[in-house]
Design a protein around this motif. Structure first.
Motif, short mmCIF file in Angstrom:
data_model
loop_
_atom_site.label_atom_id
_atom_site.label_comp_id
_atom_site.label_asym_id
_atom_site.label_seq_id
_atom_site.Cartn_x
_atom_site.Cartn_y
_atom_site.Cartn_z
N LYS A 106 3.15 -13.60 -12.78
CA LYS A 106 2.42 -14.20 -11.66
C LYS A 106 2.39 -13.21 -10.50
O LYS A 106 3.42 -12.78 -10.00
CB LYS A 106 3.05 -15.51 -11.23
CG LYS A 106 2.22 -16.25 -10.18
CD LYS A 106 2.77 -17.63 -9.89
CE LYS A 106 1.86 -18.37 -8.88
NZ LYS A 106 2.38 -19.72 -8.58
N PHE A 107 1.18 -12.89 -10.05
CA PHE A 107 0.95 -11.86 -9.03
C PHE A 107 0.67 -12.50 -7.68
O PHE A 107 0.11 -13.59 -7.59
CB PHE A 107 -0.24 -11.00 -9.45
CG PHE A 107 -0.73 -10.06 -8.40
CD1 PHE A 107 -0.06 -8.87 -8.13
CD2 PHE A 107 -1.88 -10.35 -7.66
CE1 PHE A 107 -0.51 -7.99 -7.15
CE2 PHE A 107 -2.34 -9.48 -6.69
CZ PHE A 107 -1.66 -8.30 -6.43
N THR A 108 1.07 -11.79 -6.61
CA THR A 108 0.70 -12.20 -5.27
C THR A 108 0.37 -10.98 -4.43
O THR A 108 0.98 -9.91 -4.59
CB THR A 108 1.82 -13.01 -4.60
OG1 THR A 108 1.36 -13.49 -3.32
CG2 THR A 108 3.07 -12.17 -4.39
N TYR A 109 -0.61 -11.15 -3.55
CA TYR A 109 -0.99 -10.09 -2.60
C TYR A 109 -0.77 -10.60 -1.20
O TYR A 109 -1.26 -11.67 -0.82
CB TYR A 109 -2.46 -9.72 -2.81
CG TYR A 109 -3.11 -9.00 -1.65
CD1 TYR A 109 -2.56 -7.84 -1.12
CD2 TYR A 109 -4.28 -9.50 -1.06
CE1 TYR A 109 -3.15 -7.19 -0.05
CE2 TYR A 109 -4.88 -8.86 0.00
CZ TYR A 109 -4.31 -7.70 0.50
OH TYR A 109 -4.90 -7.06 1.56
N LEU A 110 -0.02 -9.85 -0.42
CA LEU A 110 0.25 -10.20 0.97
C LEU A 110 -0.54 -9.25 1.87
O LEU A 110 -0.20 -8.07 1.98
CB LEU A 110 1.76 -10.08 1.27
CG LEU A 110 2.18 -10.32 2.72
CD1 LEU A 110 1.89 -11.77 3.12
CD2 LEU A 110 3.66 -10.00 2.90
N PRO A 111 -1.62 -9.71 2.49
CA PRO A 111 -2.40 -8.84 3.37
C PRO A 111 -1.55 -8.32 4.53
O PRO A 111 -0.68 -9.02 5.04
CB PRO A 111 -3.53 -9.75 3.87
CG PRO A 111 -3.61 -10.86 2.87
CD PRO A 111 -2.20 -11.06 2.39
N GLY A 112 -1.82 -7.09 4.92
CA GLY A 112 -1.08 -6.48 6.01
C GLY A 112 -0.24 -5.32 5.52
O GLY A 112 0.09 -5.23 4.33
N CYS A 113 0.08 -4.42 6.43
CA CYS A 113 0.91 -3.26 6.08
C CYS A 113 2.21 -3.32 6.87
O CYS A 113 2.19 -3.38 8.10
CB CYS A 113 0.15 -1.96 6.40
SG CYS A 113 1.09 -0.48 5.98
N TYR A 114 3.32 -3.28 6.15
CA TYR A 114 4.63 -3.41 6.78
C TYR A 114 5.50 -2.19 6.50
O TYR A 114 6.73 -2.26 6.52
CB TYR A 114 5.31 -4.69 6.29
CG TYR A 114 4.47 -5.91 6.54
CD1 TYR A 114 4.45 -6.52 7.79
CD2 TYR A 114 3.66 -6.44 5.53
CE1 TYR A 114 3.65 -7.62 8.04
CE2 TYR A 114 2.85 -7.55 5.78
CZ TYR A 114 2.84 -8.14 7.02
OH TYR A 114 2.04 -9.22 7.27
#
Length: 298
Positions: free
Chosen positions: A201-209
């Protein structure tokens, strides 16, 4: 209870930047983590330098658990990260290159997103900087519209869902897919490909940290013969998945391949070979040639 995160830091000839990377971990808003530094220098002088950095960090951060491992022989980036994975105790695993740094909220944002979505693996955006802090490139993943396996493979072949610093895995899933493979150039590309193929199960978290750095003029895996051999190896793997791609997608990927070779040959002053591969890229697709040059995605 917050889950434990293991942060794997593989280090090789960047002892001058390592303390900056470690200090960025000390500044995290998320506190339940361990650091595993794996020293792949296999050189007495460099091992001593890294040990000095570790000693200084431990003295200044007595409340942070840090496991320092020294490879007896040089293993390369992939196997070195696997050493760190094997030594980890966390439920989640992230990676930090020794010359990059995490912004303070990185671990907190990543693990919150993993728990919220119940994902096995995920990533964020990435922004690359030169050593003088000027902007090099932004890789914003706003093209990710679907988490279906076939779509993720397509995105990955076109754009590379990579950047080791941006990745987070459940440890059990990382072990299930066999961790990193036995290849250094493109190791993160292959890791992500395995993660997608195995239906996690994949997830993408927008933003650069994170802050990731490009070092102008540095000689390493990103240049020379290693770059060329590695790119050719990865391209042969990509071709096996062309069935997921449209004809335009295929041209996009092939054009990029020839441009990567062209730039690699140019950097090592093989100008005829550079021009030859540049022409090959142009002939495959003039439109994609110009797109790659404009966006500098090579």
């Amino acid at each position: 209870m917050q889950p434990l995160i293991s942060v794997i830091v593989a280090t090789y000839k960047h002892d001058d930047m390592l303390l900056r990377a470690l200090n960025s971990l000390a500044s995290q808003t998320y506190r339940n983590f361990e650091i595993i530094v794996v020293d792949d220098n296999a050189n007495e002088e460099f091992n001593s330098r890294v040990n000095d950095v570790i000693t200084k960090f431990r003295q200044e951060n007595k409340n942070i658990k840090l496991n320092y491992i020294v490879n007896k022989t040089n293993l390369g980036s992939a196997k070195t990260r696997n050493v760190g994975i094997d030594a980890s105790n966390g439920e989640y695993i992230t990676f930090l290159d020794d010359d990059d740094l995490y912004l303070p909220e990185n671990l907190e944002k990543q693990v919150e997103n993993m728990i919220k979505t119940g994902a096995d693996y995920g990533l964020t955006d990435i922004i690359l900087y030169y050593d003088d802090e000027s902007l090099c490139e932004q890789r914003i993943r706003n093209y990710i519209k679907s988490y279906k396996k076939e779509d993720l493979i397509r995105y990955h072949l076109r754009y590379h869902l990579s950047g080791t610093d941006t990745l987070i895995f459940k440890k059990e899933y990382l072990e299930k897919i066999g961790k990193f493979g036995n290849i250094d150039f493109g190791d993160e590309f292959l890791l992500m490909l395995k993660a997608i193929e195995n239906d996690g199960k994949f997830t993408y978290l927008p933003g650069c940290y994170i802050r990731a750095y490009i070092h102008r003029g540095e000689v390493g895996l990103s240049n020379g013969e290693s770059k060329i051999n590695g790119e050719n190896t990865i391209f042969e793997i990509r071709k096996k998945y062309f069935g997921y791609l449209t004809k335009d997608d295929q041209k996009f990927v092939v054009t990029r391949h020839f441009l990567v070779l062209a730039f690699a040959e140019f950097r090592r002053k093989k100008y005829f070979k550079a021009a030859y591969n540049g022409v090959r890229a142009l002939l495959v697709s003039p439109v994609n040639f110009l797109r790659h040059i404009k966006e500098r995605k090579v």
